[in-house]
Design a protein around this motif. Structure first.
Motif, PDB file in Angstrom:
ATOM      1  N   LYS A  46     -12.582   5.323  -2.988  1.00 41.11           N
ATOM      2  CA  LYS A  46     -13.087   4.477  -1.897  1.00 41.11           C
ATOM      3  C   LYS A  46     -14.283   5.127  -1.229  1.00 41.11           C
ATOM      4  O   LYS A  46     -15.264   4.476  -0.894  1.00 41.11           O
ATOM      5  CB  LYS A  46     -11.976   4.236  -0.876  1.00 41.11           C
ATOM      6  CG  LYS A  46     -12.420   3.332   0.255  1.00 41.11           C
ATOM      7  CD  LYS A  46     -11.349   3.177   1.295  1.00 41.11           C
ATOM      8  CE  LYS A  46     -11.735   2.195   2.374  1.00 41.11           C
ATOM      9  NZ  LYS A  46     -12.862   2.569   3.167  1.00 41.11           N
ATOM     10  N   ASP A  49     -17.880   3.451  -0.953  1.00 39.91           N
ATOM     11  CA  ASP A  49     -18.502   3.192   0.342  1.00 39.91           C
ATOM     12  C   ASP A  49     -19.874   3.830   0.452  1.00 39.91           C
ATOM     13  O   ASP A  49     -20.825   3.228   0.923  1.00 39.91           O
ATOM     14  CB  ASP A  49     -17.615   3.723   1.474  1.00 39.91           C
ATOM     15  CG  ASP A  49     -16.458   2.791   1.751  1.00 39.91           C
ATOM     16  OD1 ASP A  49     -16.423   1.735   1.084  1.00 39.91           O
ATOM     17  OD2 ASP A  49     -15.610   3.118   2.589  1.00 39.91           O
ATOM     18  N   HIS A  94       0.840  -1.181   0.000  1.00 40.24           N
ATOM     19  CA  HIS A  94       0.000   0.000   0.000  1.00 40.24           C
ATOM     20  C   HIS A  94       0.874   1.228   0.000  1.00 40.24           C
ATOM     21  O   HIS A  94       1.843   1.312   0.740  1.00 40.24           O
ATOM     22  CB  HIS A  94      -0.897  -0.012   1.228  1.00 40.24           C
ATOM     23  CG  HIS A  94      -1.980   1.012   1.120  1.00 40.24           C
ATOM     24  ND1 HIS A  94      -3.112   0.796   0.381  1.00 40.24           N
ATOM     25  CD2 HIS A  94      -2.087   2.230   1.660  1.00 40.24           C
ATOM     26  CE1 HIS A  94      -3.885   1.871   0.470  1.00 40.24           C
ATOM     27  NE2 HIS A  94      -3.289   2.749   1.226  1.00 40.24           N
ATOM     28  N   ASN A 132      -5.189  12.747   5.436  1.00 38.81           N
ATOM     29  CA  ASN A 132      -5.986  11.891   6.290  1.00 38.81           C
ATOM     30  C   ASN A 132      -7.327  11.461   5.678  1.00 38.81           C
ATOM     31  O   ASN A 132      -7.965  10.545   6.152  1.00 38.81           O
ATOM     32  CB  ASN A 132      -6.238  12.596   7.625  1.00 38.81           C
ATOM     33  CG  ASN A 132      -5.796  11.706   8.777  1.00 38.81           C
ATOM     34  OD1 ASN A 132      -5.801  10.490   8.619  1.00 38.81           O
ATOM     35  ND2 ASN A 132      -5.418  12.289   9.888  1.00 38.81           N
ATOM     36  N   ARG A 133      -7.757  12.159   4.630  1.00 35.17           N
ATOM     37  CA  ARG A 133      -9.033  11.761   4.014  1.00 35.17           C
ATOM     38  C   ARG A 133      -8.797  10.502   3.191  1.00 35.17           C
ATOM     39  O   ARG A 133      -7.805  10.370   2.509  1.00 35.17           O
ATOM     40  CB  ARG A 133      -9.514  12.873   3.079  1.00 35.17           C
ATOM     41  CG  ARG A 133      -9.473  14.233   3.721  1.00 35.17           C
ATOM     42  CD  ARG A 133     -10.738  14.608   4.374  1.00 35.17           C
ATOM     43  NE  ARG A 133     -11.857  14.657   3.440  1.00 35.17           N
ATOM     44  CZ  ARG A 133     -13.114  14.822   3.872  1.00 35.17           C
ATOM     45  NH1 ARG A 133     -13.345  14.898   5.146  1.00 35.17           N
ATOM     46  NH2 ARG A 133     -14.097  14.900   3.013  1.00 35.17           N
ATOM     47  N   PRO A 134      -9.760   9.559   3.249  1.00 37.52           N
ATOM     48  CA  PRO A 134      -9.622   8.378   2.403  1.00 37.52           C
ATOM     49  C   PRO A 134      -9.637   8.785   0.938  1.00 37.52           C
ATOM     50  O   PRO A 134     -10.189   9.835   0.602  1.00 37.52           O
ATOM     51  CB  PRO A 134     -10.870   7.553   2.728  1.00 37.52           C
ATOM     52  CG  PRO A 134     -11.451   8.147   3.959  1.00 37.52           C
ATOM     53  CD  PRO A 134     -10.948   9.540   4.071  1.00 37.52           C
ATOM     54  N   PRO A 135      -9.059   7.963   0.071  1.00 36.32           N
ATOM     55  CA  PRO A 135      -9.047   8.304  -1.343  1.00 36.32           C
ATOM     56  C   PRO A 135     -10.469   8.455  -1.887  1.00 36.32           C
ATOM     57  O   PRO A 135     -11.391   7.798  -1.425  1.00 36.32           O
ATOM     58  CB  PRO A 135      -8.332   7.129  -1.998  1.00 36.32           C
ATOM     59  CG  PRO A 135      -7.976   6.179  -0.916  1.00 36.32           C
ATOM     60  CD  PRO A 135      -8.357   6.739   0.384  1.00 36.32           C
ATOM     61  N   GLU A 186     -22.758   2.165  -1.691  1.00 32.42           N
ATOM     62  CA  GLU A 186     -23.131   0.760  -1.523  1.00 32.42           C
ATOM     63  C   GLU A 186     -24.599   0.550  -1.114  1.00 32.42           C
ATOM     64  O   GLU A 186     -25.316  -0.203  -1.761  1.00 32.42           O
ATOM     65  CB  GLU A 186     -22.189   0.072  -0.530  1.00 32.42           C
ATOM     66  CG  GLU A 186     -22.212  -1.424  -0.691  1.00 32.42           C
ATOM     67  CD  GLU A 186     -21.094  -2.119   0.076  1.00 32.42           C
ATOM     68  OE1 GLU A 186     -20.314  -1.444   0.736  1.00 32.42           O
ATOM     69  OE2 GLU A 186     -21.050  -3.351   0.000  1.00 32.42           O
ATOM     70  N   MET A 245       0.247   7.225   2.529  1.00 38.10           N
ATOM     71  CA  MET A 245      -0.316   8.513   2.158  1.00 38.10           C
ATOM     72  C   MET A 245      -0.307   9.413   3.366  1.00 38.10           C
ATOM     73  O   MET A 245      -0.584   8.990   4.467  1.00 38.10           O
ATOM     74  CB  MET A 245      -1.732   8.345   1.647  1.00 38.10           C
ATOM     75  CG  MET A 245      -1.765   8.137   0.145  1.00 38.10           C
ATOM     76  SD  MET A 245      -3.434   7.922  -0.401  1.00 38.10           S
ATOM     77  CE  MET A 245      -3.571   6.171  -0.366  1.00 38.10           C
TER      78      MET A 245
END
Lengths: 355, 277, 307
Positions: C15, C19, C3, C9-12, C22, C6
């Motif tokens: 993703k 999320d 991996h 702190n924000r998720p990519p 869904e 990075m």
């Protein structure tokens, strides 16, 4: 196997913050126990490491790789749940092999992994059964078996023994310890039971209110608790606390209690005279003596077989003594007690340990 | 004291018996007339069982009428509807049970509202909308309409079954290496089989019974479902009671079979659904 | 799995989108179907209420404003249907509920063969509604059914005749069928609620000296109250819309004495093919039901505030 690094990790649900910045470096192969009362954030932290909860802030690294955004399945960790979470519609063998089948491992490799795990845990005769047909202890073993078959980077345990009765819990505790000695896998174990924490851990992480209170070996936490919370939480029966003021005396220092008695303690450099302090002493360290310094009323005598717990009132406050001396059974109506200086703990106004 | 409790028990059993008789008598009468020969029908009007039994009415209905077609149509429509609804409701019920997301509240509200408004309101517009698509007088059209009508309730039903399965199981599966969808398919769905059976049965029965939309959307015998066929039969030849009742008995069979199979689960699910509604 | 480390702190982005979408993916098929086959026709149906839509008249379709509603104001048959709806709904719900509650209480006691009895008394619910209607129509038919003869024997009738063709009694036919058909629904729901009452409450009450009647009033009824309230509310709305039995048994007759609003809408749409007028009636019915639900909710709110 892997190291796990947790760096100022925070968690909040909307405006409610449940973890306020946790730092922890877990070495490869170490057995770490997160302990604390319910609601202290220990389970949340574990679930964040597993990837079941999103990380609000900070960073979690497994083997040096940041995993914040990885799905649980990509973290290569295994977890044993409090409810065991066995798949009810699969046999024991299928439960154990599920993770390997998902990874499309070769059939013969699956078979040998399952059979060696089953042998280790004594599950061989049960492999074809459904979880419904197992006892609590057996289910617990299957849950462990499911974790060890795939040789993950780390094991996470979420209060795995709390659904078992006392005797079985003791037995499984020993087995987990043996298993860890055998596999030497990095393990993080969550419990609210301080005895489990003491017996299992290489290092204990005591948590309270979403903050880590102290990290150290079991005996460090027992002998030199960093604050009032750890002092009260570790050890059973719990430590006794007495309020008083820190004073200098001719020979050294002492704590003056409400009735004026001065309990001599070793001098504490960081404490100014007349500051309010809390004096702590464990029940097993209190000495009953005819010419003891303080007098207490006996409220209740509790024989445990192994020893005796005396429930006393000292200056109107509850106070406990643990002793192996059977003579204590007939103690009363009052006893005199002494506090050996080397066993006394002093905590300052903020509740931190003063040395 | 002893005799009083005996009396109470007796009264209890008697009341139960009364209910059983009340529930079964109409069905029993249906069966009785369907096996009564025509020449005895009027002479033995109120007798509990005819002095002679015959299956000629059943024979006629099966061999010489369009009822086998109606039966087949109804089976196709009800079966297809049940499958479609159960698949859709499993997915949406799972979403409502396991995720918290912004639109959840609105989705629940929408589904509740559809349970409140009178379906007769939709008769005219649905006919007008389906007609240019060639979906009137077609079984497909009926399946689409019935599916939509039944999805909201089935969703709540499935949701209540999903709610009964601990979340730990999916989490364990996800840690074992599954995606959420694989966990749903391999772990959660197999455990929801009773719920799936209940939903299938419930929707099948509902579609099997539906009358008004079938009357409106279907004309002619080829695509007629059992209710439509039976009703046209009644209004055309309202004299041959034996044959009508034989057809009625036949219509009853699949619904009752389904009901007896899933009765236990339905009680569970219906309660949960009803309380939510 | 490797991996990239990075720092932010924000998720990519990908993703986060995956999320968030869904749950929508899971519910989309059901939602699309509901919107297309229920919501859109509802809106279209509301628009029909203000248009001239007659299926057999190719020149219809124009906007007529409130004409339908004016005609409705003059329509005696509609007022009759409204009265009949009240009567039909009130009697059906009351009888279904009463007998359903009694049945649930009877079944709540354990006895030998309870499972079988339960399956048998709930069976009417599985009978398709059209068949229930036909079945009861036949029972009331003196040619083929026993009921008129029994009524005659009991002295309730001067001669065995069909109550479905008697304007004064006809409504009792569909109501009887509806009660027979609907008791299981109430019984199932109430039985489940009964069984959810903790048993030790009853034991505690009897130790405290409460008799069976007191136990019913102080434990059973308060525990059932929420279930009763919600099922009665839902059932009332549902039954007032439930035209199957009436269409099958009497078709609104004799002399419109059994015509309820729902069957009247159906008659307008199905027999006269006057979709515009049918939709106008439906809109009025919808408004009435909304007012009814609102009143119930308001009533509940005031009761809660008092309590």
């Amino acid at each position: 196997m892997a190291s796990i690094d947790i760096e100022s990790v925070r968690k909040s649900y909307g405006p409610v913050s449940v973890l306020h910045g946790v730092d922890l470096a877990i070495k490869d192969g170490e057995f770490i126990v997160l302990v604390g009362p319910s609601g202290c954030g220990k389970s949340t932290l574990l679930r964040m490491i597993a990837g079941l909860e999103e990380v609000t802030g900070g960073e979690i690294r497994i083997s040096g790789n940041r995993v914040n955004d990885l799905a649980p399945k990509d973290r290569d960790i295994a977890m044993v749940f409090q409810s065991y979470a066995l798949y009810p519609h699969m046999s024991v063998a299928d439960n154990m092999s599920y993770s390997l089948r998902l990874r499309k491992t070769a059939k013969d490799k699956i078979a040998s992994a399952v059979s060696s795990a089953a042998t280790k845990l004594g599950l061989d005769p049960l492999l074809e059964r459904r979880p419904k047909a197992l006892s609590g202890g057996q289910r617990q073993r299957v849950a462990m078996g499911r974790a060890i078959v795939r040789q993950p980077k780390a094991f996470l345990f979420d209060e795995p023994l709390s659904n078992l009765d006392a005797r079985l819990r003791e037995q499984m505790r020993a087995e987990i310890k043996k298993l860890h000695a055998d596999l030497k896998a990095t393990s993080i174990y969550v419990t609210h039971d301080q005895i489990e924490a003491m017996t299992l851990a290489d290092r204990i992480v005591a948590m309270h209110g979403g903050v880590v209170q102290q990290v150290g070996t079991p005996l460090e936490l027992y002998d030199t608790p960093a604050n009032l919370f750890v002092a009260g939480f570790i050890g059973s029966p719990g430590m006794n606390f007495l309020e008083g003021r820190y004073v200098k005396t001719g020979e050294g220092a002492g704590v003056r209690l409400s009735d004026g008695t001065v309990v001599p303690v070793a001098p504490r450099a960081g404490l100014a005279p007349e500051t309010t302090v809390t004096l702590g002493i464990r029940p097993e360290h209190v000495v009953i003596a005819k010419d003891g310094m303080l007098e207490a009323t006996v409220d209740l005598v509790e024989p445990t077989g192994f020893g005796i717990i005396l429930h006393l009132s000292l200056h109107g406050l509850p106070f406990k003594i643990f002793t192996l001396d059977r003579d204590a059974l007939s103690a009363g109506p009052t006893v005199r007690v002494d506090f050996p200086q080397k066993h006394l703990h002093v905590f300052d106004e903020t509740g931190s340990r003063a040395d | 004291m002893k005799s009083r409790s005996l009396l109470l028990t007796g009264a209890h059993r008697l009341a139960i018996l009364a209910y059983v008789v009340f529930a079964l008598f109409p069905l029993f009468w249906l069966l009785k007339v369907s096996v009564t020969p025509n020449d005895l029908l009027y002479s033995e009007g109120v007798r509990m069982w005819p002095s002679r039994m015959t299956f000629e009415h059943f024979n006629f209905v099966i061999a010489h009428s369009a009822f086998p077609t109606f039966f087949k149509n109804s089976l196709i429509v009800s079966g297809a509807t049940a499958v479609v609804v159960t698949v859709l409701a499993s997915l949406s019920g799972y979403a409502l049970s396991r995720f918290s997301f912004r639109a959840k509240y609105w989705i629940v509200a929408l589904m509740l509202i559809t349970q409140m408004f009178p379906l007769v309101m939709l008769v005219a517009p649905i006919f007008k909308m389906l007609s240019p698509l060639g979906l009137t007088n077609s079984l497909t059209g009926l399946v689409i309409v019935y599916s939509a009508f039944n999805v909201p309730f089935a969703t709540f039903l499935m949701q209540s079954f999903f709610d009964g399965i601990p979340k730990d199981l999916e989490e364990a599966a996800m840690i074992d290496g599954a995606t959420q969808f694989i966990a749903f398919r391999q772990i959660i769905l197999p455990l929801t089989l009773p719920g799936i059976a209940a939903t299938l049965g419930f929707v099948f029965t509902a579609a099997w019974s539906e009358l008004l939309f079938a009357l409106m959307l279907i004309s002619g015998n080829d695509a007629a479902t059992f209710p439509v066929g039976l009703l046209t039969f009644v209004s055309k030849f309202s004299v041959d009671f034996g044959q009508m009742m034989a057809a009625g008995v036949l219509a009853l069979i699949p619904a009752c079979l389904f009901f007896l199979l899933i009765q236990r689960y339905l009680v569970q699910g219906l309660t949960a659904g009803a309380v939510k509604g | 799995m490797m991996h990239q480390p990075m720092k932010h702190n924000r998720p990519p982005m990908m993703k986060r989108i995956a999320d968030a979408s869904e749950p929508y993916l899971y519910s989309a098929p059901a939602l699309i179907l509901i919107v297309a086959v229920m919501l859109v026709p509802l809106v279209v149906g509301i628009s029909y209420a203000f248009r001239d839509i007659q299926l057999l008249n190719p020149f219809s379709g124009g906007f007529v404003g409130l004409d339908h509603f004016r005609a409705l104001g003059q329509d005696q048959a509609f007022y009759g249907a409204l009265r009949n709806t009240l009567w039909w709904t009130g009697a059906s719900v009351f009888l279904q509920f009463t007998f359903g509650l009694i049945l649930a209480l009877l079944l709540d006691k354990p006895f030998y063969g309870r499972g079988l009895v339960q399956a048998l008394v709930f069976l009417p619910w599985a009978v398709p509604s059209f068949l229930a209607g036909l079945n009861w129509a036949w029972l009331f038919n003196p040619v083929i059914g026993p009921l008129p003869h029994w009524f005659y024997a009991l002295g309730l009738m001067d001669e065995p005749h069909n109550i479905l063709s008697d304007p004064h009694l006809a409504m009792w036919g569909p109501i009887a069928a509806n009660v027979w058909w609907g008791i299981p629904f109430f019984a199932i729901t109430l039985l489940a609620a009964l069984q959810a009452i903790p048993r030790d409450l009853y034991e505690a009450a009897s130790i405290d000296g409460a008799g069976p009647v007191q136990r019913f009033w102080s434990i059973t009824l308060p525990f059932l109250a929420p279930t009763i309230a919600i099922t009665v509310l839902l059932r009332t709305v549902w039954i007032s819309n439930f035209a199957d039995l009436i269409v099958v048994m009497t078709n609104g007759g004799p002399a419109d004495r059994t015509q309820i609003v729902a069957s009247y809408i159906f008659t307008q749409a199905f027999k006269r093919l006057d979709f515009g007028y049918a939709s106008a009636i439906a809109l009025v019915l919808l408004a009435l039901l909304l007012v009814y639900s609102m009143l119930i909710v308001l009533l509940r709110q005031t009761m809660l505030n008092k309590g």
